[in-house]
Write a protein that holds these residues in place. Structure first.
Motif, PDB file in Angstrom:
ATOM      1  N   PHE A 104      39.240  46.480  40.879  1.00 42.48           N
ATOM      2  CA  PHE A 104      38.027  46.444  41.689  1.00 42.48           C
ATOM      3  C   PHE A 104      38.210  45.503  42.868  1.00 42.48           C
ATOM      4  O   PHE A 104      38.654  44.367  42.703  1.00 42.48           O
ATOM      5  CB  PHE A 104      36.825  46.006  40.840  1.00 42.48           C
ATOM      6  N   GLU A 105      37.869  46.008  44.034  1.00 45.57           N
ATOM      7  CA  GLU A 105      37.909  45.199  45.247  1.00 45.57           C
ATOM      8  C   GLU A 105      36.522  44.607  45.489  1.00 45.57           C
ATOM      9  O   GLU A 105      35.544  45.334  45.624  1.00 45.57           O
ATOM     10  CB  GLU A 105      38.325  46.045  46.445  1.00 45.57           C
ATOM     11  N   LEU A 106      36.455  43.279  45.509  1.00 45.14           N
ATOM     12  CA  LEU A 106      35.229  42.584  45.873  1.00 45.14           C
ATOM     13  C   LEU A 106      35.334  42.198  47.341  1.00 45.14           C
ATOM     14  O   LEU A 106      36.352  41.646  47.760  1.00 45.14           O
ATOM     15  CB  LEU A 106      35.029  41.333  45.013  1.00 45.14           C
ATOM     16  N   ARG A 107      34.305  42.478  48.099  1.00 42.02           N
ATOM     17  CA  ARG A 107      34.394  42.217  49.533  1.00 42.02           C
ATOM     18  C   ARG A 107      33.068  41.693  50.053  1.00 42.02           C
ATOM     19  O   ARG A 107      31.994  42.204  49.715  1.00 42.02           O
ATOM     20  CB  ARG A 107      34.772  43.486  50.294  1.00 42.02           C
ATOM     21  N   ASP A 108      33.165  40.653  50.874  1.00 35.08           N
ATOM     22  CA  ASP A 108      32.016  40.137  51.607  1.00 35.08           C
ATOM     23  C   ASP A 108      32.503  39.820  53.009  1.00 35.08           C
ATOM     24  O   ASP A 108      33.228  38.855  53.233  1.00 35.08           O
ATOM     25  CB  ASP A 108      31.448  38.893  50.935  1.00 35.08           C
ATOM     26  N   GLY A 109      32.166  40.671  53.975  1.00 39.54           N
ATOM     27  CA  GLY A 109      32.653  40.494  55.336  1.00 39.54           C
ATOM     28  C   GLY A 109      34.143  40.759  55.405  1.00 39.54           C
ATOM     29  O   GLY A 109      34.649  41.764  54.911  1.00 39.54           O
ATOM     30  N   SER A 110      34.890  39.826  56.003  1.00 39.30           N
ATOM     31  CA  SER A 110      36.329  40.014  56.190  1.00 39.30           C
ATOM     32  C   SER A 110      37.142  39.526  55.004  1.00 39.30           C
ATOM     33  O   SER A 110      38.356  39.670  54.985  1.00 39.30           O
ATOM     34  CB  SER A 110      36.791  39.270  57.452  1.00 39.30           C
ATOM     35  N   GLU A 111      36.493  38.948  54.002  1.00 40.89           N
ATOM     36  CA  GLU A 111      37.200  38.418  52.847  1.00 40.89           C
ATOM     37  C   GLU A 111      37.126  39.406  51.687  1.00 40.89           C
ATOM     38  O   GLU A 111      36.118  40.087  51.484  1.00 40.89           O
ATOM     39  CB  GLU A 111      36.601  37.082  52.418  1.00 40.89           C
ATOM     40  N   SER A 112      38.207  39.460  50.908  1.00 33.55           N
ATOM     41  CA  SER A 112      38.212  40.344  49.747  1.00 33.55           C
ATOM     42  C   SER A 112      38.959  39.697  48.591  1.00 33.55           C
ATOM     43  O   SER A 112      39.755  38.782  48.778  1.00 33.55           O
ATOM     44  CB  SER A 112      38.861  41.687  50.098  1.00 33.55           C
ATOM     45  N   LEU A 113      38.662  40.207  47.406  1.00 37.66           N
ATOM     46  CA  LEU A 113      39.265  39.720  46.180  1.00 37.66           C
ATOM     47  C   LEU A 113      39.464  40.909  45.262  1.00 37.66           C
ATOM     48  O   LEU A 113      38.664  41.828  45.244  1.00 37.66           O
ATOM     49  CB  LEU A 113      38.337  38.688  45.537  1.00 37.66           C
ATOM     50  N   MET A 114      40.567  40.903  44.510  1.00 43.13           N
ATOM     51  CA  MET A 114      40.829  41.985  43.580  1.00 43.13           C
ATOM     52  C   MET A 114      40.666  41.511  42.139  1.00 43.13           C
ATOM     53  O   MET A 114      41.247  40.497  41.754  1.00 43.13           O
ATOM     54  CB  MET A 114      42.250  42.525  43.758  1.00 43.13           C
ATOM     55  N   VAL A 115      39.870  42.225  41.390  1.00 40.91           N
ATOM     56  CA  VAL A 115      39.846  42.081  39.938  1.00 40.91           C
ATOM     57  C   VAL A 115      40.854  43.093  39.415  1.00 40.91           C
ATOM     58  O   VAL A 115      40.642  44.298  39.549  1.00 40.91           O
ATOM     59  CB  VAL A 115      38.446  42.349  39.370  1.00 40.91           C
ATOM     60  N   ILE A 116      41.954  42.624  38.858  1.00 37.75           N
ATOM     61  CA  ILE A 116      43.080  43.513  38.598  1.00 37.75           C
ATOM     62  C   ILE A 116      43.214  43.946  37.142  1.00 37.75           C
ATOM     63  O   ILE A 116      44.079  44.756  36.815  1.00 37.75           O
ATOM     64  CB  ILE A 116      44.407  42.876  39.057  1.00 37.75           C
ATOM     65  N   GLY A 117      42.360  43.423  36.240  1.00 36.15           N
ATOM     66  CA  GLY A 117      42.477  43.810  34.842  1.00 36.15           C
ATOM     67  C   GLY A 117      43.879  43.546  34.337  1.00 36.15           C
ATOM     68  O   GLY A 117      44.414  42.449  34.478  1.00 36.15           O
TER      69      GLY A 117
END
Length: 268
Positions: A221-234
């Motif tokens: 899952f890609e978490l995104r707020d504006g230009s920043e993102s984070l991956m929940v990779i399981g």
């Protein structure tokens, strides 16, 4: 709080995997715009070495583990879960092992309690895949949903695989209990599940990204707020030492393996 970062790419999005945090009650917190992301523990697994390393080709895997001081004998991968607080939502990615898998795991209730959270506070449960250390915590001791107020979101492909009556007969014998356990728990919550497909924005700022392989329908899952993102990779990354040292290595875990890995990555 600073987080160790290792870069990887997904669909053109720069992302950084956070792997191998040891089980601890204290959570690691990151901020992503208006999102607060906590990495919380469900404990750790104790697995025979061959369970994870056995399918790997001889590519110097043991030498890599020795380099990082991974002791011989059983492997003890951490079971890390991701908690996202965003606007009025409290979103948990996976729900851990519950009390019936391994005695070293199933610590999520204690972890939430230490954070001042009740099961009723979780508004959404997002499932990466149907292995025991990710979904066997779905039910409480009375076979009722452990997170009574949570909307459950799960990829259609993985749900269909684990609830298929034929899976128990086609999975390898050492992992048949995985299929039986998943089938029972998912059947109990089936009416509460909202299904999604690859690429969907399942919640504001949360997009599903197919990472099939560890299970037939494993999702990141890609978490995104504006230009920043984070991956929940399981469990898209198994043993992080090996994965980063030998990025092209086919790990061969397949649908039958269980492997507690880091559950989040951060990017900026």
């Amino acid at each position: 709080m600073p987080i160790t970062r290792r870069a990887f790419a997904l669909g053109g999005t720069a992302a950084f995997a956070v792997s191998g945090l040891r089980p601890a009650r204290a959570q690691t917190t990151a901020r992503l715009g208006g999102m607060q992301i906590d990495m919380v523990t469900d404990g750790n697994l104790v697995l025979p070495r061959d369970f994870i390393l056995g399918p790997m080709p001889d590519e110097g895997v043991e030498a890599i583990l020795t380099q990082y001081n991974v002791p011989e004998g059983a492997l003890t991968p951490p079971c890390n879960l991701t908690l996202l607080r965003h606007e009025d939502r409290v979103i948990l990615f996976d729900v851990g092992s519950g009390p019936d898998f391994q005695p070293t795991a199933g610590l999520l209730p204690e972890t939430l309690d230490a954070m001042g959270l009740y099961p009723e506070d979780i508004t959404h449960l997002v499932i990466t895949h149907g292995h025991p250390d990710h979904i066997w915590g779905l039910l409480d001791d009375f076979d009722e949903p452990y997170l009574p107020a949570a909307q459950i979101l799960m990829g259609r492909v993985d749900f269909d695989y684990w609830t298929n009556a034929n899976t128990v007969d086609t999975i390898d014998a050492a992992r048949q209990s995985f299929a039986v356990g998943a089938q029972r728990r998912l059947a109990a919550v089936a009416d509460l599940v909202t299904f999604f497909e690859d690429g969907e924005e399942i919640l504001p700022g949360v997009a599903a990204r197919a990472s099939f392989g560890h299970t037939p329908g494993h999702m990141a899952f890609e978490l995104r707020d504006g230009s920043e993102s984070l991956m929940v990779i399981g469990d898209a990354i198994g043993n992080h030492h090996v994965a980063f040292a030998l990025a092209g290595l086919a790990l061969g875990f397949g649908s039958g393996s269980a492997n507690g890995g880091a559950n989040a990555g951060v990017a900026d």
